[in-house]
Design a protein around this motif. Structure first.
Motif, PDB file in Angstrom:
ATOM      1  N   MET A 100     -44.247  56.438 -42.438  1.00  0.00           N
ATOM      2  CA  MET A 100     -45.760  57.221 -41.650  1.00  0.00           C
ATOM      3  C   MET A 100     -46.379  56.310 -41.039  1.00  0.00           C
ATOM      4  O   MET A 100     -47.032  57.292 -40.129  1.00  0.00           O
ATOM      5  N   MET A 101     -47.014  54.901 -41.831  1.00  0.00           N
ATOM      6  CA  MET A 101     -47.414  54.652 -40.516  1.00  0.00           C
ATOM      7  C   MET A 101     -46.821  53.762 -38.957  1.00  0.00           C
ATOM      8  O   MET A 101     -47.705  54.308 -38.909  1.00  0.00           O
ATOM      9  N   LYS A 102     -45.819  53.517 -39.438  1.00  0.00           N
ATOM     10  CA  LYS A 102     -45.142  53.044 -38.413  1.00  0.00           C
ATOM     11  C   LYS A 102     -45.102  54.451 -36.960  1.00  0.00           C
ATOM     12  O   LYS A 102     -44.957  54.661 -35.493  1.00  0.00           O
ATOM     13  N   VAL A 103     -44.771  55.656 -37.751  1.00  0.00           N
ATOM     14  CA  VAL A 103     -45.076  56.711 -36.725  1.00  0.00           C
ATOM     15  C   VAL A 103     -46.804  56.594 -35.951  1.00  0.00           C
ATOM     16  O   VAL A 103     -46.660  56.942 -35.069  1.00  0.00           O
ATOM     17  N   PHE A 104     -47.322  56.858 -36.438  1.00  0.00           N
ATOM     18  CA  PHE A 104     -48.499  56.809 -35.982  1.00  0.00           C
ATOM     19  C   PHE A 104     -49.327  55.512 -34.847  1.00  0.00           C
ATOM     20  O   PHE A 104     -49.557  55.907 -33.830  1.00  0.00           O
ATOM     21  N   VAL A 105     -49.068  54.769 -35.653  1.00  0.00           N
ATOM     22  CA  VAL A 105     -48.232  52.875 -34.648  1.00  0.00           C
ATOM     23  C   VAL A 105     -48.264  53.811 -33.571  1.00  0.00           C
ATOM     24  O   VAL A 105     -48.493  53.590 -32.639  1.00  0.00           O
ATOM     25  N   PHE A 161     -52.985  49.389 -30.183  1.00  0.00           N
ATOM     26  CA  PHE A 161     -52.556  49.095 -31.464  1.00  0.00           C
ATOM     27  C   PHE A 161     -54.116  48.782 -32.744  1.00  0.00           C
ATOM     28  O   PHE A 161     -53.695  49.772 -33.494  1.00  0.00           O
ATOM     29  N   LEU A 162     -55.110  47.928 -32.362  1.00  0.00           N
ATOM     30  CA  LEU A 162     -56.013  48.134 -33.129  1.00  0.00           C
ATOM     31  C   LEU A 162     -56.976  49.706 -33.935  1.00  0.00           C
ATOM     32  O   LEU A 162     -56.804  50.009 -34.544  1.00  0.00           O
ATOM     33  N   SER A 163     -56.233  50.534 -32.416  1.00  0.00           N
ATOM     34  CA  SER A 163     -56.981  52.202 -33.039  1.00  0.00           C
ATOM     35  C   SER A 163     -56.487  52.936 -33.600  1.00  0.00           C
ATOM     36  O   SER A 163     -56.463  53.761 -33.922  1.00  0.00           O
ATOM     37  N   THR A 164     -54.866  52.550 -33.818  1.00  0.00           N
ATOM     38  CA  THR A 164     -54.100  53.090 -34.330  1.00  0.00           C
ATOM     39  C   THR A 164     -54.353  52.837 -36.324  1.00  0.00           C
ATOM     40  O   THR A 164     -53.446  53.549 -37.055  1.00  0.00           O
ATOM     41  N   LEU A 165     -54.242  52.077 -36.310  1.00  0.00           N
ATOM     42  CA  LEU A 165     -54.299  51.320 -37.897  1.00  0.00           C
ATOM     43  C   LEU A 165     -54.851  52.196 -38.342  1.00  0.00           C
ATOM     44  O   LEU A 165     -54.033  52.699 -39.415  1.00  0.00           O
ATOM     45  N   TYR A 166     -56.363  53.037 -38.649  1.00  0.00           N
ATOM     46  CA  TYR A 166     -57.131  53.617 -39.413  1.00  0.00           C
ATOM     47  C   TYR A 166     -56.281  55.143 -39.522  1.00  0.00           C
ATOM     48  O   TYR A 166     -56.213  55.786 -40.279  1.00  0.00           O
ATOM     49  N   ILE A 200     -62.314  50.172 -21.050  1.00  0.00           N
ATOM     50  CA  ILE A 200     -60.723  50.002 -22.144  1.00  0.00           C
ATOM     51  C   ILE A 200     -61.417  50.907 -23.446  1.00  0.00           C
ATOM     52  O   ILE A 200     -60.291  51.482 -23.374  1.00  0.00           O
ATOM     53  N   LEU A 201     -62.484  50.135 -23.427  1.00  0.00           N
ATOM     54  CA  LEU A 201     -62.760  50.146 -24.852  1.00  0.00           C
ATOM     55  C   LEU A 201     -62.959  51.537 -25.460  1.00  0.00           C
ATOM     56  O   LEU A 201     -62.488  52.089 -26.248  1.00  0.00           O
ATOM     57  N   VAL A 202     -63.707  52.130 -24.599  1.00  0.00           N
ATOM     58  CA  VAL A 202     -64.105  53.853 -24.932  1.00  0.00           C
ATOM     59  C   VAL A 202     -62.768  54.421 -24.690  1.00  0.00           C
ATOM     60  O   VAL A 202     -62.499  55.549 -25.074  1.00  0.00           O
ATOM     61  N   ALA A 203     -61.701  54.113 -23.687  1.00  0.00           N
ATOM     62  CA  ALA A 203     -60.121  54.598 -23.937  1.00  0.00           C
ATOM     63  C   ALA A 203     -59.277  54.620 -25.222  1.00  0.00           C
ATOM     64  O   ALA A 203     -59.192  55.790 -25.711  1.00  0.00           O
ATOM     65  N   VAL A 204     -59.849  53.429 -25.685  1.00  0.00           N
ATOM     66  CA  VAL A 204     -59.637  53.549 -26.897  1.00  0.00           C
ATOM     67  C   VAL A 204     -60.038  54.189 -28.350  1.00  0.00           C
ATOM     68  O   VAL A 204     -59.610  54.861 -29.041  1.00  0.00           O
ATOM     69  N   PHE A 205     -61.113  54.638 -27.576  1.00  0.00           N
ATOM     70  CA  PHE A 205     -61.852  55.724 -29.019  1.00  0.00           C
ATOM     71  C   PHE A 205     -60.820  56.753 -29.333  1.00  0.00           C
ATOM     72  O   PHE A 205     -61.206  57.212 -29.957  1.00  0.00           O
TER      73      PHE A 205
END
Length: 418
Positions: free
Chosen positions: A319-324, A396-401, A284-289
């Motif tokens: 814009m943040m909400k869109v990409f998250v 969710f965490l992967s979308t923040l940056y 799952i961690l790899v998929a998140v990357f």
């Protein structure tokens, strides 16, 4: 996260493949990310369910034949077992206390000799034991009566000895008659009344069940028994009863619970469960990357669009909400697909194993190695919930940056030369 109308339109637009070659490539990477999340979630659900099923099935079989605790004398014999059983039944939480005789002996039939575990039980206890009655493969346990010189044996032991209902086997006990040349082993012939399959290899390969009175005669025990088997309402909290059970037999024997009797295998299963969860979580961690990389490429490809939207009044937060939303949606769809894949695999697990064995010609589920004869499964809703929440949080965490990078886009710098 609540999106307004234009934010929903943009998020939907970014989720679908565009017309350009670059956008189609980004969509392909996103689908690979979705598939990776699905495989990770499915693998976790399948493996944890199989491990739970293995533990539950093994516990059910072993507890069904050995109880949750046993009281046994120091010399392997209990002379006042009736009093011990009655006292054990009065302990809060104890549901039953049954006398047993258990002794390793030798069995012979058709010129073959095998080591066996002879178990003497009261006829009523034999017929009321669901593990035995539900596993009868041939013959009938009703034929087991005191004095009939009949036994029931495990199916694999029957195969080893070439025995079947109606055939004769001999039990050889080292405790026999004393003669001038030494002790002569005691050999008694019995008729096979039934064969049974518990589903645990060691039991099916060694167990010989016979009425209590016949076992006492064979082993010259008189009215004594070997152990008193105890069952409780909550096996996981059996420590509450162990103190009282030890007091009952203090000075004459010991009380041992199921954890001590099967400590090695159940501790190994617990360690393996934790290790498999940690290792498979890496999928799952790899998929998140992958989700992270696809969103970064999407932000790079849509930099001009983001700048135009900002000049038209779109906020950084929007814009943040869109990409998250885009990244979390990919993760959520992957999780749903993973749950479906996991459920289908678990439902058809044994046919799938059989097909793989047929294709490869290998026995993937050798009961002599894995104890049980079939691939078990028991899905724990709490563990599935933890898996889903873990995948959601990581997605969710992967979308923040990428979302922050999109929100920090300066439209003046991007559109300066447009």
């Amino acid at each position: 996260m609540i999106l307004n109308r234009y934010e929903r339109i943009i998020a939907k637009r970014y989720l679908l493949p565009g017309k350009g070659e670059g956008e189609r490539f980004i969509f392909l990477v996103s689908m690979i990310s979705l598939g990776a999340v699905a495989l990770g979630v499915a693998a976790l659900i399948i493996v944890m369910s199989v491990m739970n099923g293995f533990r539950a099935e093994l516990f059910e079989k072993t507890a069904g034949l050995n109880g949750h605790a046993v009281i046994q004398g120091y010399d392997g014999r209990l002379s006042n077992w009736q009093q011990i059983a009655d006292s054990a039944k009065k302990v809060p939480g104890v549901t039953s206390a049954l006398p047993l005789i258990e002794q390793p002996l030798m069995a012979s039939a058709n010129g073959r000799v095998e080591g066996v575990l002879v178990r003497g039980m009261r006829v009523g206890d034999i017929r009321q034991n669901p593990v035995l009655t539900g596993g009868v493969k041939s013959g009938s346990l009703n034929n087991l009566t005191p004095g009939c010189n009949c036994v029931a044996i495990g199916t694999r032991l029957a195969q080893q000895l070439g025995a079947f209902p109606g055939s004769e086997i001999s039990l050889i006990s080292p405790e026999g008659r004393d003669t001038p040349i030494g002790t002569v082993p005691r050999i008694v012939s019995y008729t096979v009344a039934a064969t049974f399959e518990v589903g645990v290899y060691d039991y099916d390969n060694a167990f010989v069940i016979l009425p209590m009175e016949d076992a006492q005669t064979l082993l010259m025990m008189g009215d004594q028994v070997g152990i008193v088997e105890v069952k409780v309402t909550d096996p996981d909290k059996i420590d509450r009863q162990m103190g009282a059970l030890s007091q009952i037999v203090q000075g004459r024997g010991v009380a041992v619970d199921w954890r001590s009797m099967n400590a090695a295998i159940f501790e190994a299963l617990e360690v393996e469960r934790v290790a498999m969860f940690v290792v498979l979580s890496l999928i799952i961690l790899v998929a998140v990357f992958n989700i992270l990389s696809s969103l970064i490429m999407l932000v790079r490809a849509k930099t001009r669009d983001i700048a135009i939207l900002r000049t038209m009044g779109a906020s950084r937060r929007g814009m943040m909400k869109v990409f998250v939303t885009v990244g979390t949606t990919i993760g959520t769809l992957g999780i749903l697909l993973g749950i479906i894949i996991g459920a289908v695999f678990l439902f058809f697990r044994q046919p799938i194993v059989n097909v793989i064995q047929w294709m490869t010609g290998q026995n993937l589920w050798d009961p002599s190695v894995r104890f049980l004869s079939e691939l078990p499964s028991k899905t724990d809703p709490v563990e599935v919930t933890v898996i889903i929440l873990t995948a959601l949080v990581l997605s969710f965490l992967s979308t923040l940056y990428p979302a922050w990078k999109a929100a920090s886009t300066d439209p003046v710098q991007v559109l300066r030369y447009e």
